[in-house]
Design an enzyme around this catalytic site. Sequence first.
Site, PDB file in Angstrom:
ATOM      1  N   HIS A  96       0.820  -1.221   0.000  1.00 31.91           N
ATOM      2  CA  HIS A  96       0.000   0.000   0.000  1.00 31.91           C
ATOM      3  C   HIS A  96       0.849   1.265   0.000  1.00 31.91           C
ATOM      4  O   HIS A  96       0.361   2.329  -0.355  1.00 31.91           O
ATOM      5  CB  HIS A  96      -1.060  -0.029   1.122  1.00 31.91           C
ATOM      6  CG  HIS A  96      -0.593   0.328   2.484  1.00 31.91           C
ATOM      7  ND1 HIS A  96      -0.277  -0.615   3.443  1.00 31.91           N
ATOM      8  CD2 HIS A  96      -0.421   1.532   3.078  1.00 31.91           C
ATOM      9  CE1 HIS A  96       0.071   0.004   4.552  1.00 31.91           C
ATOM     10  NE2 HIS A  96      -0.004   1.301   4.359  1.00 31.91           N
ATOM     11  N   ASP A 148       0.171  -7.557   1.500  1.00 32.36           N
ATOM     12  CA  ASP A 148       0.634  -6.169   1.577  1.00 32.36           C
ATOM     13  C   ASP A 148       2.162  -6.123   1.577  1.00 32.36           C
ATOM     14  O   ASP A 148       2.791  -5.820   2.592  1.00 32.36           O
ATOM     15  CB  ASP A 148       0.041  -5.513   2.837  1.00 32.36           C
ATOM     16  CG  ASP A 148       0.130  -3.996   2.807  1.00 32.36           C
ATOM     17  OD1 ASP A 148       0.527  -3.437   1.761  1.00 32.36           O
ATOM     18  OD2 ASP A 148      -0.190  -3.372   3.840  1.00 32.36           O
ATOM     19  N   SER A 240       3.821   2.545   8.257  1.00 30.21           N
ATOM     20  CA  SER A 240       3.562   1.490   7.273  1.00 30.21           C
ATOM     21  C   SER A 240       4.796   1.124   6.472  1.00 30.21           C
ATOM     22  O   SER A 240       5.589   1.988   6.110  1.00 30.21           O
ATOM     23  CB  SER A 240       2.490   1.941   6.287  1.00 30.21           C
ATOM     24  OG  SER A 240       1.235   1.758   6.860  1.00 30.21           O
TER      25      SER A 240
HETATM   26  N1  ARG Z   1      -1.585   2.091   7.467  1.00 31.50           N
HETATM   27  C1  ARG Z   1      -0.727   2.848   8.336  1.00 31.50           C
HETATM   28  C2  ARG Z   1       0.295   3.615   7.522  1.00 31.50           C
HETATM   29  O1  ARG Z   1       0.050   3.856   6.359  1.00 31.50           O
HETATM   30  C3  ARG Z   1      -0.093   1.968   9.364  1.00 31.50           C
HETATM   31  C4  ARG Z   1      -1.007   1.790  10.475  1.00 31.50           C
HETATM   32  C5  ARG Z   1      -0.518   0.846  11.486  1.00 31.50           C
HETATM   33  N2  ARG Z   1      -1.426   0.952  12.557  1.00 31.50           N
HETATM   34  C6  ARG Z   1      -1.340   0.299  13.689  1.00 31.50           C
HETATM   35  N3  ARG Z   1      -2.211   0.560  14.607  1.00 31.50           N
HETATM   36  N4  ARG Z   1      -0.391  -0.598  13.894  1.00 31.50           N
HETATM   37  O2  ARG Z   1       1.265   4.115   8.029  1.00 31.50           O
END
Ligand code: ARG
Length: 288
Positions: A96, A148, A240
């Site tokens: 992503h 992912d 992420s």
């Molecule tokens: N999707 C988030 C990003 O783009 C990461 C989120 C991780 N969240 C968590 N509670 N571990 O950075």
Amino acid sequence: MRVHGGPSRGGANRPLRPRLRVLVCCLVPLLWAVQTTAVVQAESMTGGGDVRARIVGGTATAPEAAPWAVALTDSSGAHFCGGALVSAREVVTAAHCTLDPTTGAARSATDIRVVLDRRDLRTRKGEVVAVERVWRHSRYEHFTRGDDVAVLTLRNGVSAPPLKLVGAGERERYRPGTTGTVYGWGRTAESEPTSQVLRSVRVPVMSDVRCSRAYPGFERESMFCAGYPDGGKDACGGDSGGPFVVDGRLVGLVSYGSGCARPGFPGVYTRLSSYAARIRDVAVNPVR
Ligand code: ARG
């Protein structure tokens, strides 16, 4: 949540009439419990209260502690994700992270920069390397559906030491209770900005059963969860693609979560043992 003390009841020595006793012993604690629950829920929805006071529970890393941890920036220099160097020319990150979060379109290789050896993103230390090629898992649709994972091939080789990648099918690395360390420049709490310096936090792997209770779409082949039942320590937005490391091996990538560090909602990570063979295949340089 444990609560200390209760509503005070005056005249405890005086015998209460039966009706009144029922009221005091059942109804009062019940009303009080309902109200407390509502407050706790309201707080976690906004990322406030206790959850926020404890931040996401990490600490700034020591200089040179994680030389394989990389930041991904766009061509304007804005940080958007993390990743880990696994060979002289390959970075593993989340699928992503290779898509534009607003349009969903693929980021072009020329709009992804890999920043190495820069613990503090306000400095110009280290090096910024261009990306030659982006491999994103062919079945990737959305992080909640798994797969992912992506590999960025750098335009030139770098001298930073790569992180060892988990072996294909090494399931024992994901035994519940195994503690890993997660790294990133992400938010220090749900409603806080991202961090300027690289931070890390230690969190234990959670069982798949527990994880699927929190996330009904959880898929054990492509994901695993880590965190404490009471929350308090977690990755957050901007982390992420960043590495989850166990015994000096890259075993997971920050993928998603409901809020950050909330009780009952661990972080979800990409289970790299399921993709290790593919990553080694895609890489142009040997991956250990
Ligand atoms: N999707 C988030 C990003 O783009 C990461 C989120 C991780 N969240 C968590 N509670 N571990 O950075």
